[in-house]
Motif scaffolding. Structure first.
Motif, PDB file in Angstrom:
ATOM      1  N   LEU A 162      17.572 -63.284 -17.868  1.00 24.29           N
ATOM      2  CA  LEU A 162      18.467 -62.875 -16.828  1.00 24.29           C
ATOM      3  C   LEU A 162      18.000 -61.965 -15.807  1.00 24.29           C
ATOM      4  O   LEU A 162      18.736 -61.457 -14.946  1.00 24.29           O
ATOM      5  CB  LEU A 162      19.645 -62.641 -17.495  1.00 24.29           C
ATOM      6  N   GLY A 163      16.679 -61.452 -16.067  1.00 25.92           N
ATOM      7  CA  GLY A 163      16.194 -60.435 -15.334  1.00 25.92           C
ATOM      8  C   GLY A 163      16.142 -59.025 -15.503  1.00 25.92           C
ATOM      9  O   GLY A 163      15.843 -58.178 -14.681  1.00 25.92           O
ATOM     10  N   SER A 164      16.325 -58.806 -17.012  1.00 26.16           N
ATOM     11  CA  SER A 164      16.429 -57.363 -17.191  1.00 26.16           C
ATOM     12  C   SER A 164      15.013 -56.902 -17.485  1.00 26.16           C
ATOM     13  O   SER A 164      14.293 -57.148 -18.337  1.00 26.16           O
ATOM     14  CB  SER A 164      17.210 -57.020 -18.613  1.00 26.16           C
ATOM     15  N   ILE A 165      14.509 -55.922 -16.797  1.00 25.40           N
ATOM     16  CA  ILE A 165      13.023 -55.456 -16.882  1.00 25.40           C
ATOM     17  C   ILE A 165      12.984 -54.601 -18.140  1.00 25.40           C
ATOM     18  O   ILE A 165      11.969 -54.583 -18.889  1.00 25.40           O
ATOM     19  CB  ILE A 165      12.689 -54.697 -15.871  1.00 25.40           C
ATOM     20  N   ASP A 166      14.220 -53.891 -18.432  1.00 22.18           N
ATOM     21  CA  ASP A 166      14.324 -53.040 -19.940  1.00 22.18           C
ATOM     22  C   ASP A 166      14.101 -54.077 -21.003  1.00 22.18           C
ATOM     23  O   ASP A 166      13.475 -53.472 -21.910  1.00 22.18           O
ATOM     24  CB  ASP A 166      15.577 -52.077 -19.491  1.00 22.18           C
ATOM     25  N   ALA A 167      14.725 -55.294 -20.821  1.00 24.08           N
ATOM     26  CA  ALA A 167      14.594 -56.010 -22.070  1.00 24.08           C
ATOM     27  C   ALA A 167      13.208 -56.574 -22.178  1.00 24.08           C
ATOM     28  O   ALA A 167      12.724 -56.657 -23.278  1.00 24.08           O
ATOM     29  CB  ALA A 167      15.549 -57.299 -21.812  1.00 24.08           C
ATOM     30  N   HIS A 168      12.585 -56.950 -21.044  1.00 26.66           N
ATOM     31  CA  HIS A 168      10.982 -57.213 -21.043  1.00 26.66           C
ATOM     32  C   HIS A 168      10.164 -55.990 -21.919  1.00 26.66           C
ATOM     33  O   HIS A 168       9.518 -56.369 -22.796  1.00 26.66           O
ATOM     34  CB  HIS A 168      10.467 -57.440 -19.696  1.00 26.66           C
TER      35      HIS A 168
END
Length: 100
Positions: free
Chosen positions: A91-97
């Protein structure tokens, strides 16, 4: 950290801004959406799940963190955390990456 997430609207607020809001009399409500703060872990989890159901990347990442660390009364579940972080990353979360 220097900031925190509010489960009602998934907005991040720095602790200095939270302190300023408290000085203005906004103690028991979110400074952004004015929703009352959850009273317990169960209502906090329900709010986060509601945001996940709407496709909110920040909520998926936050729930992943809760499963990873066993927060909010959840049993620590690393595979479930990875699933949620993966959803958040899609969904686009950089923190999740980063968490992955």
């Amino acid at each position: 950290g220097h900031s925190m997430i509010h489960a009602c609207c998934m907005k991040r607020i720095c602790k200095g801004c939270a302190s300023a809001a408290a000085k203005r009399g906004v103690y028991s409500r979110c400074p952004f959406c004015r929703a009352p703060h959850p009273r317990d872990d169960e209502s906090n989890l329900a709010r986060i799940q509601k945001r996940i159901d709407k496709g909110n990347a920040e909520a998926s990442k936050l729930m992943g963190n809760n499963y990873f660390y066993g927060n909010l009364g959840l049993t620590k579940d690393v595979p479930r955390a990875i699933e949620l972080w993966s959803e958040a990353a899609e969904l686009g979360s950089i923190d999740a990456h980063y968490q992955l």
